[in-house]
Design an enzyme around this catalytic site. Structure first.
Site, PDB file in Angstrom:
ATOM      1  N   ASP A 225       0.811  -1.208   0.000  1.00 57.57           N
ATOM      2  CA  ASP A 225       0.000   0.000   0.000  1.00 57.57           C
ATOM      3  C   ASP A 225       0.853   1.270   0.000  1.00 57.57           C
ATOM      4  OD1 ASP A 225      -2.656   1.265   0.207  1.00 57.57           O
ATOM      5  OD2 ASP A 225      -1.989   1.899   2.190  1.00 57.57           O
ATOM      6  N   SER A 253      -7.415   4.657  -1.730  1.00 57.13           N
ATOM      7  CA  SER A 253      -7.575   3.253  -2.103  1.00 57.13           C
ATOM      8  C   SER A 253      -9.018   2.802  -1.894  1.00 57.13           C
ATOM      9  CB  SER A 253      -6.647   2.372  -1.269  1.00 57.13           C
ATOM     10  OG  SER A 253      -5.294   2.710  -1.505  1.00 57.13           O
ATOM     11  N   GLN A 303      -4.614  -3.025  -6.689  1.00 52.66           N
ATOM     12  CA  GLN A 303      -5.400  -2.011  -5.990  1.00 52.66           C
ATOM     13  C   GLN A 303      -6.177  -1.201  -7.014  1.00 52.66           C
ATOM     14  OE1 GLN A 303      -3.252   0.714  -3.470  1.00 52.66           O
ATOM     15  NE2 GLN A 303      -3.519  -0.549  -1.674  1.00 52.66           N
TER      16      GLN A 303
END
Length: 317
Positions: A225, A253, A303
């Site tokens: 991330d 996200s 993602q």
């Protein structure tokens, strides 16, 4: 039903009601502690987040802690092989996050878990994770790209420290991980002929991690991330630690998925080739492949992120 196994390196031993449990996560906290959770009843765990953006918990940390909670209820002989999660609401770094684990299935080889991350009575993140008992079989993998070594580029957080020292001094993640982009970009990255935007990044934990495979899976979930969502924005601006000006793109996200292919160590360098293959309806789609330094393909991640061009921004991230 499988008995709960508390993995002491991923699940902190201190109860959530201890005096230290309610302190804000401090700068300098090692990555192993950032992804840890504490047991708080049967299949319930507590964790504390840190800001990834002002007053917003870092999504990768929530996903990593949810995986830690799920893994704490699985037989120690099984390892994580995939996770899929959705970010539902912004989490606050000044509130405890409660992780509720549902034991969906325990089969002969696979275990499945669902986790709801709850804050102030509302779900902020939901996770489905699967664990497997490792076995032998045929092998094949994508060949690792040939890229410059990590020591050919500076740590992006060292650059950030020089450009924006006050912001850097408050960033917990900057003290927990190392990130090096190769080659270091001088400006925005133009899409290639096929429409893909690519960027190669070396990442690792700043400090050593225990040998528990679940810790390293959680650490990679956190690392995935750190830069992946920004793949959608690098055709407009360099990644935030390397730029002097305010950001031109707003990112958040939406979901997070990771597949763990082979054993890995997140305290050794991991090469992440991240690509953004589509932006449409204010959503960017990003994919990443991780290799260990010896060229072993260890994990894949995807993602989707909200992407909005900003007319002006005072947010350094």
């Amino acid at each position: 039903m499988t008995e709960q196994v508390v993995r002491t390196k991923v699940v902190a031993s201190a109860p959530i009601d201890s005096p230290d449990a309610n302190e804000v996560v401090a700068v300098g906290t090692p990555l192993a502690d950032l992804v840890a959770v504490r047991p708080h009843g049967t299949d319930i765990f507590h964790g504390f987040g840190h800001a990834g953006a002002p007053q917003r918990v870092m999504g990768g940390q929530v996903a990593a802690q949810a995986l830690a909670a799920a893994g704490a209820t699985v037989d120690a002989g099984r390892v994580a092989h995939s996770l899929h999660g959705y970010f539902l609401r912004e989490g606050r770094p000044d509130r405890v996050i409660e992780y509720h684990v549902s034991r969906s299935r325990d089969g002969r080889s696979y275990s499945a878990r669902q986790v709801a991350a709850v804050q102030d009575g509302a779900e902020i993140f939901v996770l489905t994770a699967s664990f497997v008992r490792p076995g032998a079989g045929p092998e094949r993998q994508l060949v690792a790209p040939v890229v410059p070594a990590p020591d050919t580029a500076p740590d992006v957080y060292d650059v950030w420290s020089a450009l924006h020292p006050e912001a850097h001094a408050q960033a917990v993640y900057a003290g927990a991980v190392e990130v090096r982009i190769v080659p270091r970009p001088a400006g925005p990255t133009a899409p290639e002929a096929d429409g893909t935007v690519r960027q190669d990044v070396w990442l690792r934990s700043r400090g050593p991690l225990p040998d528990d495979p679940l810790v390293h899976a959680c650490a990679l979930t956190y690392l995935a991330d750190a830069t992946l969502a920004q793949s959608s924005a690098i055709e407009h601006e360099v990644m935030y630690p390397l730029r002097r000006e305010h950001g031109r793109v707003g990112l958040a996200s939406i979901d997070h998925a990771v597949w763990f292919h082979r054993p890995l160590r997140a305290d050794d360098w991991l090469l992440l080739r991240q690509t953004s293959t589509s932006i449409a309806s204010c959503r960017g789609f990003n994919q990443g492949t991780f290799w260990s330094p010896d060229g072993t393909m260890v994990a894949s991640a995807t993602q989707e992120s909200v992407v909005r061009l900003l007319p002006d921004s005072n947010d350094e991230r």
